[in-house]
Design a protein around this motif. Structure first.
Motif, PDB file in Angstrom:
ATOM      1  N   ASP A  24      31.016  10.826 -18.538  1.00  0.00           N
ATOM      2  CA  ASP A  24      32.104   9.968 -18.063  1.00  0.00           C
ATOM      3  C   ASP A  24      32.828   9.468 -19.314  1.00  0.00           C
ATOM      4  N   SER A  25      33.930  10.132 -19.639  1.00  0.00           N
ATOM      5  CA  SER A  25      34.650   9.873 -20.884  1.00  0.00           C
ATOM      6  C   SER A  25      35.116   8.421 -20.998  1.00  0.00           C
ATOM      7  N   GLU A  26      35.584   7.862 -19.909  1.00  0.00           N
ATOM      8  CA  GLU A  26      36.096   6.481 -19.933  1.00  0.00           C
ATOM      9  C   GLU A  26      34.995   5.492 -20.312  1.00  0.00           C
ATOM     10  N   ARG A  27      33.812   5.665 -19.708  1.00  0.00           N
ATOM     11  CA  ARG A  27      32.692   4.751 -20.017  1.00  0.00           C
ATOM     12  C   ARG A  27      32.164   4.990 -21.424  1.00  0.00           C
ATOM     13  N   ALA A  28      32.142   6.244 -21.885  1.00  0.00           N
ATOM     14  CA  ALA A  28      31.696   6.536 -23.257  1.00  0.00           C
ATOM     15  C   ALA A  28      32.632   5.873 -24.256  1.00  0.00           C
ATOM     16  N   GLN A  29      33.947   5.934 -24.031  1.00  0.00           N
ATOM     17  CA  GLN A  29      34.919   5.307 -24.929  1.00  0.00           C
ATOM     18  C   GLN A  29      34.726   3.778 -24.956  1.00  0.00           C
ATOM     19  N   TYR A  30      34.449   3.201 -23.795  1.00  0.00           N
ATOM     20  CA  TYR A  30      34.230   1.751 -23.735  1.00  0.00           C
ATOM     21  C   TYR A  30      33.025   1.357 -24.583  1.00  0.00           C
ATOM     22  N   TRP A  31      31.880   2.038 -24.389  1.00  0.00           N
ATOM     23  CA  TRP A  31      30.660   1.667 -25.095  1.00  0.00           C
ATOM     24  C   TRP A  31      30.772   1.947 -26.588  1.00  0.00           C
ATOM     25  N   LEU A  32      31.446   3.004 -26.966  1.00  0.00           N
ATOM     26  CA  LEU A  32      31.667   3.244 -28.400  1.00  0.00           C
ATOM     27  C   LEU A  32      32.557   2.140 -28.972  1.00  0.00           C
ATOM     28  N   GLY A  33      33.530   1.692 -28.185  1.00  0.00           N
ATOM     29  CA  GLY A  33      34.449   0.639 -28.635  1.00  0.00           C
ATOM     30  C   GLY A  33      33.774  -0.706 -28.825  1.00  0.00           C
ATOM     31  N   VAL A  34      32.738  -1.017 -28.045  1.00  0.00           N
ATOM     32  CA  VAL A  34      32.059  -2.315 -28.175  1.00  0.00           C
ATOM     33  C   VAL A  34      30.892  -2.252 -29.156  1.00  0.00           C
ATOM     34  N   GLY A  35      30.680  -1.082 -29.803  1.00  0.00           N
ATOM     35  CA  GLY A  35      29.685  -1.019 -30.873  1.00  0.00           C
ATOM     36  C   GLY A  35      28.407  -0.279 -30.566  1.00  0.00           C
ATOM     37  N   ALA A  36      28.301   0.396 -29.454  1.00  0.00           N
ATOM     38  CA  ALA A  36      27.092   1.174 -29.172  1.00  0.00           C
ATOM     39  C   ALA A  36      27.033   2.360 -30.123  1.00  0.00           C
ATOM     40  N   GLN A  37      25.852   2.607 -30.683  1.00  0.00           N
ATOM     41  CA  GLN A  37      25.661   3.680 -31.653  1.00  0.00           C
ATOM     42  C   GLN A  37      25.020   4.899 -30.981  1.00  0.00           C
ATOM     43  N   PRO A  38      25.669   6.068 -31.051  1.00  0.00           N
ATOM     44  CA  PRO A  38      25.044   7.271 -30.473  1.00  0.00           C
ATOM     45  C   PRO A  38      23.965   7.820 -31.408  1.00  0.00           C
ATOM     46  N   THR A  39      22.943   8.417 -30.839  1.00  0.00           N
ATOM     47  CA  THR A  39      21.927   9.099 -31.643  1.00  0.00           C
ATOM     48  C   THR A  39      22.548  10.381 -32.183  1.00  0.00           C
TER      49      THR A  39
END
Length: 181
Positions: free
Chosen positions: A52-67
């Motif tokens: 879900d691209s929209e939710r991924a962009q949101y979480w990356l924007g608020v500082g979530a770090q991907p593995t």
């Protein structure tokens, strides 16, 4: 709280399936999650990736770090490039070819069967018979020299017992036989 975007493993042994999840970094791999934003199935050809691209962009924007593994998946889908503002935001995600409709396949096979109805069915048994005929035909065509067969003498059959001359009975004594004469 440190938030991570990582994979949650599901599936059987040797058939992994993953969910892309947002989770607190202190939780275990398959523990409680904040949100599920996608699916990943690496064993399919090509790998099935749905994010879900929209939710991924949101979480990356608020500082979530991907593995690192999930960062590679986000690069394939183009979400990482979109977040960073890099070229190639369309991604390199390959999609599996759509499966043909079963009804269309059936109708096609049915049409082929009717078209070839005039041809003879060839079975293994028929092939063996043809080979046997081919082998027998040359033998039949060859002229055979007829040799006179010597007639074998027939074995004499035992004849039925002929009636023998009457012998005097044991009851009769020679004296009685003389008396009768």
């Amino acid at each position: 709280m440190a938030v991570k975007i990582r994979l949650k493993r599901l599936g059987k042994i040797r058939v992994p399936q993953y969910r892309i999840v947002i989770v607190d970094s202190r939780k275990k791999r398959d523990g409680a999650v904040i949100e599920e934003i996608g699916l990943y199935r690496p064993k399919e050809e090509p790998s099935f990736i749905q994010v879900d691209s929209e939710r991924a962009q949101y979480w990356l924007g608020v500082g979530a770090q991907p593995t690192p593994a999930l960062e590679a998946i986000l690069k394939v889908t183009g979400d990482w490039q979109k977040f960073k503002g890099l070229p190639g935001a369309e991604g390199t995600l390959r999609h599996a070819a759509p499966k043909p409709d079963k009804l269309e396949l059936f109708n096609k096979a049915l049409a082929e069967a009717h078209a070839s109805a005039g041809s003879e069915a060839v079975t293994k048994k028929a092939k063996k018979d043809e080979k046997a005929e081919k082998v027998e035909e040359p033998k039949a065509e060859e002229p055979k020299a007829e040799e006179p067969k010597a007639e074998e003498p027939k074995a004499e059959e035992p004849k039925a017992e002929e009636p023998k001359a009457e012998e005097p009975k044991a009851e009769e004594t020679p004296a009685a036989a003389e008396a009768e004469a």
